[in-house]
Write a protein that holds these residues in place. Structure first.
Motif, short mmCIF file in Angstrom:
data_model
loop_
_atom_site.label_atom_id
_atom_site.label_comp_id
_atom_site.label_asym_id
_atom_site.label_seq_id
_atom_site.Cartn_x
_atom_site.Cartn_y
_atom_site.Cartn_z
N ASP A 6 0.86 -1.18 0.00
CA ASP A 6 0.00 0.00 0.00
C ASP A 6 0.89 1.22 0.00
OD1 ASP A 6 -1.87 -1.89 0.41
OD2 ASP A 6 -2.36 -1.30 2.43
N LYS A 7 0.39 2.32 -0.41
CA LYS A 7 1.14 3.57 -0.28
C LYS A 7 2.52 3.54 -0.90
CE LYS A 7 -2.31 4.45 2.33
NZ LYS A 7 -3.48 5.03 1.72
N TYR A 27 8.18 5.14 -15.88
CA TYR A 27 7.41 4.54 -14.77
C TYR A 27 7.34 3.04 -14.96
CZ TYR A 27 6.03 9.29 -13.66
OH TYR A 27 6.06 10.61 -13.32
N ARG A 41 1.37 2.74 -12.83
CA ARG A 41 0.54 3.73 -12.12
C ARG A 41 0.82 3.69 -10.62
NH1 ARG A 41 -4.25 4.46 -16.24
NH2 ARG A 41 -4.03 6.59 -15.58
N MET A 42 1.16 2.53 -10.11
CA MET A 42 1.47 2.43 -8.69
C MET A 42 2.79 3.11 -8.38
SD MET A 42 -1.12 0.94 -7.48
CE MET A 42 -1.88 2.03 -8.68
N SER A 44 3.92 5.83 -9.78
CA SER A 44 3.66 7.27 -9.64
C SER A 44 3.00 7.55 -8.30
CB SER A 44 2.77 7.77 -10.77
OG SER A 44 1.52 7.11 -10.76
N ALA A 45 2.10 6.67 -7.90
CA ALA A 45 1.43 6.87 -6.62
C ALA A 45 2.44 6.78 -5.48
CB ALA A 45 0.34 5.80 -6.43
N SER A 46 3.38 5.86 -5.61
CA SER A 46 4.39 5.67 -4.57
C SER A 46 5.32 6.88 -4.46
CB SER A 46 5.23 4.43 -4.85
OG SER A 46 4.45 3.26 -4.66
N ARG A 49 4.06 9.48 -2.36
CA ARG A 49 3.89 9.12 -0.95
C ARG A 49 5.17 8.63 -0.31
NH1 ARG A 49 -0.58 9.27 0.66
NH2 ARG A 49 -2.55 9.38 -0.45
#
Length: 112
Positions: A6-7, A27, A41-42, A44-46, A49
DNA sequence: GGGCTGACCTACT
DNA sequence: CAGTAGGCCAGCC
């Protein structure tokens, strides 16, 4: 259990942190290198965060353009950081500076 | 469960 | 080389 955390996943952190100055990775490339194909996509999310400061500016799109909207503050920040490391731009596209030891060879001689 | 969103990617036209 | 279409995966209504 090869599952994305997560995150933020530490493997992504390591890969991004290992990108040398003046070089960039997509990415998708980072995702693969971290062991998570198709998780771009994960990634970029990481990055957003990350608990630790990362060279996030060295991560770009696969088409060698920045992921932010041109002109936005984030875009300007990333492009400036990259330019500081010697990366050149042709409009919106990144002209990745070759690992270019050509200059090093002239200055320091063949590495071998 | 269903639908929308995002610092994305590949293939095809 | 530029634009479009469909695919992907987790997170959040």
């Amino acid at each position: 259990m090869n599952r994305f955390q997560d995150k933020f996943d530490p493997r992504v952190w390591e890969v991004v942190a290992s990108i040398p100055p003046g070089r960039v990775m997509g990415y998708g490339e980072v995702a693969r290198a971290a062991g998570f194909p198709r998780y771009s996509r994960m990634v970029s999310a990481s990055l957003g965060r990350s608990p630790e400061p990362l060279p996030w500016h060295r991560v770009v799109r696969s088409n060698r353009t920045l992921a932010f909207e041109p002109g936005s503050s984030a875009y300007r920040e990333q492009s400036q950081l990259l330019k500081q490391e010697g990366v050149r731009f042709d409009g919106l596209k990144i002209i990745e500076v070759e690992p270019d030891d050509s200059l090093d060879r002239i200055l320091w001689g063949p590495q071998d």
